[in-house]
Design a protein around this motif. Sequence first.
Motif, mmCIF file in Angstrom:
data_model
loop_
_atom_site.group_PDB
_atom_site.id
_atom_site.type_symbol
_atom_site.label_atom_id
_atom_site.label_comp_id
_atom_site.label_asym_id
_atom_site.label_seq_id
_atom_site.Cartn_x
_atom_site.Cartn_y
_atom_site.Cartn_z
ATOM 1 N N VAL A 66 0.845 -1.195 0.000
ATOM 2 C CA VAL A 66 0.000 0.000 0.000
ATOM 3 C C VAL A 66 0.879 1.243 0.000
ATOM 4 O O VAL A 66 1.971 1.246 0.572
ATOM 5 C CB VAL A 66 -0.967 0.035 1.212
ATOM 6 C CG1 VAL A 66 -1.954 -1.117 1.146
ATOM 7 C CG2 VAL A 66 -0.209 0.026 2.532
ATOM 8 N N PRO A 68 0.454 5.106 1.122
ATOM 9 C CA PRO A 68 -0.448 6.029 1.824
ATOM 10 C C PRO A 68 -0.257 7.478 1.409
ATOM 11 O O PRO A 68 0.609 7.804 0.596
ATOM 12 C CB PRO A 68 -0.044 5.825 3.284
ATOM 13 C CG PRO A 68 1.422 5.523 3.208
ATOM 14 C CD PRO A 68 1.627 4.753 1.921
ATOM 15 N N ASN A 69 -1.097 8.329 1.987
ATOM 16 C CA ASN A 69 -0.959 9.795 1.916
ATOM 17 C C ASN A 69 -1.226 10.393 0.545
ATOM 18 O O ASN A 69 -0.679 11.439 0.210
ATOM 19 C CB ASN A 69 0.433 10.225 2.393
ATOM 20 C CG ASN A 69 0.720 9.788 3.810
ATOM 21 O OD1 ASN A 69 -0.164 9.844 4.673
ATOM 22 N ND2 ASN A 69 1.932 9.320 4.064
ATOM 23 N N TYR A 77 -6.377 9.096 0.275
ATOM 24 C CA TYR A 77 -6.442 7.680 -0.071
ATOM 25 C C TYR A 77 -5.156 6.972 0.343
ATOM 26 O O TYR A 77 -4.068 7.563 0.327
ATOM 27 C CB TYR A 77 -6.586 7.486 -1.587
ATOM 28 C CG TYR A 77 -7.879 7.962 -2.188
ATOM 29 C CD1 TYR A 77 -8.950 7.093 -2.357
ATOM 30 C CD2 TYR A 77 -8.020 9.288 -2.603
ATOM 31 C CE1 TYR A 77 -10.135 7.520 -2.941
ATOM 32 C CE2 TYR A 77 -9.202 9.734 -3.175
ATOM 33 C CZ TYR A 77 -10.258 8.840 -3.343
ATOM 34 O OH TYR A 77 -11.434 9.270 -3.906
ATOM 35 N N THR A 78 -5.299 5.696 0.666
ATOM 36 C CA THR A 78 -4.174 4.770 0.714
ATOM 37 C C THR A 78 -4.395 3.803 -0.440
ATOM 38 O O THR A 78 -5.437 3.147 -0.521
ATOM 39 C CB THR A 78 -4.112 4.017 2.050
ATOM 40 O OG1 THR A 78 -3.795 4.950 3.089
ATOM 41 C CG2 THR A 78 -3.036 2.929 2.012
ATOM 42 N N SER A 93 4.807 6.269 -2.735
ATOM 43 C CA SER A 93 4.549 6.811 -1.398
ATOM 44 C C SER A 93 5.295 8.129 -1.198
ATOM 45 O O SER A 93 4.754 9.085 -0.620
ATOM 46 C CB SER A 93 4.987 5.804 -0.336
ATOM 47 O OG SER A 93 4.290 4.588 -0.465
ATOM 48 N N LYS A 97 3.594 11.827 -0.547
ATOM 49 C CA LYS A 97 3.940 12.668 0.594
ATOM 50 C C LYS A 97 4.432 14.038 0.138
ATOM 51 O O LYS A 97 4.102 15.072 0.733
ATOM 52 C CB LYS A 97 5.011 11.968 1.433
ATOM 53 C CG LYS A 97 5.335 12.676 2.739
ATOM 54 C CD LYS A 97 6.351 11.881 3.539
ATOM 55 C CE LYS A 97 6.687 12.589 4.856
ATOM 56 N NZ LYS A 97 7.719 11.845 5.635
ATOM 57 N N LEU A 352 -10.648 -0.680 0.694
ATOM 58 C CA LEU A 352 -9.598 0.242 1.115
ATOM 59 C C LEU A 352 -9.732 1.587 0.407
ATOM 60 O O LEU A 352 -9.496 2.649 1.001
ATOM 61 C CB LEU A 352 -8.230 -0.382 0.808
ATOM 62 C CG LEU A 352 -6.985 0.468 1.066
ATOM 63 C CD1 LEU A 352 -6.839 0.788 2.553
ATOM 64 C CD2 LEU A 352 -5.740 -0.248 0.557
#
Length: 434
Positions: A66, A68-69, A77-78, A93, A97, A352
Amino acid sequence: MNKTITGFSKLSKSEKIDWLVNNYFSDPQSAKIVIEQYWNSDKKLQQLHDEFIENTITNYYLPFGVAPNFLINDKVYTIPMAIEESSVVAAASKAAKFWFDRGGFKTEVISTEKIGQVHFTFDGNAEDLDIYFSHVIKQKFFDQSKHLTTNMEKRGGGILEIELRNKTDVLENYYQLHATFETMDAMGANFINSCLEQFAKTLKQEADKSLTGNLNIVMSILSNYVPNCLVRAEVSCKVEQLTEDTNISAQEFAEKFVQAVRIAEVEPYRAVTHNKGIMNGIDAVVLATGNDFRAVEAGVHAYASRDGKYSSLTHAKIENNIFTFSMEIPLALGTVGGLTKLHPLVKMALELLGEPSAKELMEIVAVAGLAQNFGALRSLTTTGIQEGHMKMHLMNILNQFEATPEEKVTLVEYFKTNTVTHSAVVSEIEKLRR
């Protein structure tokens, strides 16, 4: 040994495995152990996997990670990703971020039309066929496929248009019924193909009664080229916000980044690798959500060549001190049908993501591709891609040499400040083990 067999599909699973290991492997027992160790202990779940395809002998695992962010249209959303290539999830990821505090990703679904075609030959008068299509048979295509379209129409979809296309300039006697469809939250392959086969049946039956000339159906099939099933994704910020943890200034980074994208726009050798990086992100989410990544790949690369030359899918610019990085991409996706209600991990992936509609999934997938490309270009134009990639690849090398947990801790720490190469890792492992 006999490496051919008749009636293989009729054998039981254990019989298939026995025949396979005894005829193709030097150590049948070891091969059988490898096959069986990937079976699921839940027999009901294993049977479900066995029935996804034919001649199943075991499961082939891919890492399910996964990222994230992701801030997409002001919603967090992840994103689930199924992929074997190291650094892909990490890059996505990191890009998520980076853009989270710079407004996030903005997306828009431009259109959702899908295409299907009935390919046929006709050796009669083209003008007669055109008149017959327009004034006699076109409405019958809609009427005689009503039993297939009623439920889709209730959901807001259905057949949008049917055109007769004369292609005799490129192939003798070749014509098409070119149909556009709206399939809502379904990818729609079965729906489209069923409609097309009904069109072909209607065309053959009716034309034989009314037209002078031989009309022969060649095939009826949807197209994975969907240039009118488009989604746009972009990020933007002031140039000075593109601060980097490197010795390059924000302005220099922005200019190098834009130049890197322009190179991919004009140089096919670079564009293929550039777009492959985009597809690292896209395919991983498409696979995790139970969609057809091969269809997506085919359609995307065709779209990248739509102007007669293979080119970058992404574009970048600096205008009025604003850096913008964007992409328009064709994505035919579904959130109902297929594996979406069968595969437990697919169901989990969609939950998810908040049970997205097909349009929302298009936006999420496009963002994953744009983020992946941003991450790759950021590395390429600053530190170079190998530094980060090889550090992610370190664990694969350590596992290859069956490093112990203690050895892994020591070596990961060592390579935080040293260049990762296969030979360097081997050398350090050997030092530890002396």
